[in-house]
Design a protein around this motif. Structure first.
Motif, PDB file in Angstrom:
ATOM      1  N   GLU A 239       0.837  -1.206   0.000  1.00 18.28           N
ATOM      2  CA  GLU A 239       0.000   0.000   0.000  1.00 18.28           C
ATOM      3  C   GLU A 239       0.869   1.253   0.000  1.00 18.28           C
ATOM      4  OE1 GLU A 239      -3.126   0.989   3.143  1.00 18.28           O
ATOM      5  OE2 GLU A 239      -3.456  -1.131   2.631  1.00 18.28           O
TER       6      GLU A 239
ATOM      7  N   ASN B 166       2.449   1.698  -3.365  1.00 17.78           N
ATOM      8  CA  ASN B 166       1.494   2.207  -4.353  1.00 17.78           C
ATOM      9  C   ASN B 166       1.281   3.699  -4.198  1.00 17.78           C
ATOM     10  OD1 ASN B 166       0.662   0.335  -6.197  1.00 17.78           O
ATOM     11  ND2 ASN B 166      -0.693  -0.696  -4.728  1.00 17.78           N
ATOM     12  N   GLU B 167       1.151   4.122  -2.957  1.00 17.11           N
ATOM     13  CA  GLU B 167       0.969   5.551  -2.668  1.00 17.11           C
ATOM     14  C   GLU B 167       2.180   6.354  -3.129  1.00 17.11           C
ATOM     15  OE1 GLU B 167       0.436   7.103   1.461  1.00 17.11           O
ATOM     16  OE2 GLU B 167      -1.127   5.556   1.462  1.00 17.11           O
TER      17      GLU B 167
END
Ligand code: NAD
Length: 373
Positions: free
Chosen positions: A201, A204-205
């Motif tokens: 996550e 991805n950010e």
């Protein structure tokens, strides 16, 4: 409230907790601020700057003795123990698990210690670590630029995209605050940047914030070893669990690295993610293991003291102001994120990690605040 801002005494620590603009904010709200002589000099702020902001300039003893809250940057050193007293509020980086002797001094003197590093935000992140981590990450790439130079012990590589020359590779482990800081600079210099993390996550950010010369890889042994063989610089930006006994990069693994490659260890845990790391100082920042230059300075932001002081003061002020405006107990009841930073309260240790590590008695926050009026 009376707030005291001492001069930092750690070697090469040039930061100061409150800049003149911070003092002005306190004074505007009716608080009184004592600032030690020359406290801001290392960050380019003179006593005159502080006086104009409304501070009272005083010697160290007066600052400590007058203050209800000591607002500083680093932990308390033995020379400062004599100033600790019951009910004094201490708002600073404390790192109680790393400094047992200091922790005992805080407990014996019955101060109220609130540690910057443990204050949390609503996402469970650490807003008072963040500004320094960003600077440490950026500083780590600048250290690579410096130590890559042959005149500074490096192989003579300029970490930049130069026409006709193979583009250097910079590998960063950990895609958090410091990793992103390092990646931002390394990428903007045109390097091939690889970031490894275990949190998809977060990766991805981060992908949307960084340019396309940054590649994101899942952090596992296979990818790490491949990167070790190819990289010109390895920058370690992991928040390492201090109880772990294993490593990510073992001494043996260094043999895989290119001759003249560099390790910059921002996390700089002794014997941590990088087995061969031990923390160093700005006075003596590097050493070699297996021919690999290691840079493991534990207070990188201090090299950028003015930027660091302004950035840290901006981050800590809302919490310090809440304590000053409401009083410590009310602020701790009202703000559960500030409460997370409570390390010790009038002789009771409240930080679980320190209690576990040193086998000390723990009192839960809830126990403490239920007695507040
Ligand atoms: N040397 C200095 O002057 C200095 C200054 C500031 C911070 N620090 C230290 O730097 C370290 C990192 O701080 P931060 O604020 O960037 O932390 P952070 O929590 O923002 O980021 C850490 C990242 O490491 C990742 N990670 C965890 N295990 C991993 C693994 N096995 N492989 C790859 N990634 C993994 C996490 O997912 C996270 O994204 C901390 O130890 C901090 O104390 C040092």
């Amino acid at each position: 409230m009376i707030i005291g801002v001492p001069k930092e005494i750690k070697n090469k620590e040039n930061r100061v907790a409150a800049i003149p603009a911070t003092v002005a904010e306190f004074v505007n709200k009716g608080h009184k601020v004592y600032v030690e002589n020359n406290a801001g000099l290392g960050s380019g702020f003179s006593d005159e700057d502080y006086k104009q902001a409304g501070a009272i300039i005083a010697d160290c003893e007066t600052v400590y003795k007058s203050a209800e809250m000591i607002y500083k940057v680093k932990e308390i050193f033995p020379q400062e123990y004599k100033y600790l007293r019951e009910n004094l509020i201490l708002f600073t980086y404390i790192h109680s698990n790393a400094h047992l002797e200091q922790t005992q001094a805080l407990l014996e003197s019955k101060v109220i210690g609130i540690a910057y590093e443990d204050v949390e935000d609503k996402n469970g992140r650490f807003p008072l670590l963040k500004p320094m981590s960003e600077l440490a990450g950026k500083g780590s790439f600048l250290a690579a630029l410096h130590y890559g130079q042959s005149v500074h012990g490096g192989k003579g590589i300029l970490f930049n995209r130069i026409c006709g020359v193979e583009t250097p590779t910079v590998t960063i482990i950990g895609c958090g605050e410091s990793g992103m800081g390092a990646a931002e600079l390394a990428a903007s210099f045109g390097n091939n940047v690889k970031i490894l993390d275990v949190n998809k996550e977060v990766m991805n950010e981060s992908k949307s914030k960084l340019p396309s010369n940054v590649e994101f890889l899942y952090s596992n042994r296979t990818n790490l070893l491949k990167c070790l063989k190819e990289t010109d610089v390895l920058i370690n930006c992991i928040l390492w669990n201090k109880t772990r006994k294993d490593h990510l990069v073992y001494k043996e693994d260094l043999k895989l690295m290119k001759g003249g490659a560099i390790i910059i260890d921002v996390a700089c845990d002794d014997n941590g993610a990088i087995e061969t790391s031990h923390s160093t100082s700005h006075d003596d920042p590097i050493y070699y293991e297996e021919g690999i230059l290691h840079y493991c300075v534990d207070n990188i932001p201090s090299a950028f003291s003015r930027t660091a002081s302004i950035s840290l003061a901006n981050a800590t002020l809302p919490y310090a102001m809440e304590i000053a405006n409401k009083g410590c107990e009310k602020a701790l009841i009202d703000n559960k994120y500030l409460l997370k930073g409570l390390t010790c309260y009038r002789g009771k240790l409240t930080l679980a990690e320190t209690a576990i590590k040193h086998n000390l008695e723990l009192t839960l926050y809830d126990e403490i605040i239920k007695d507040f009026k």
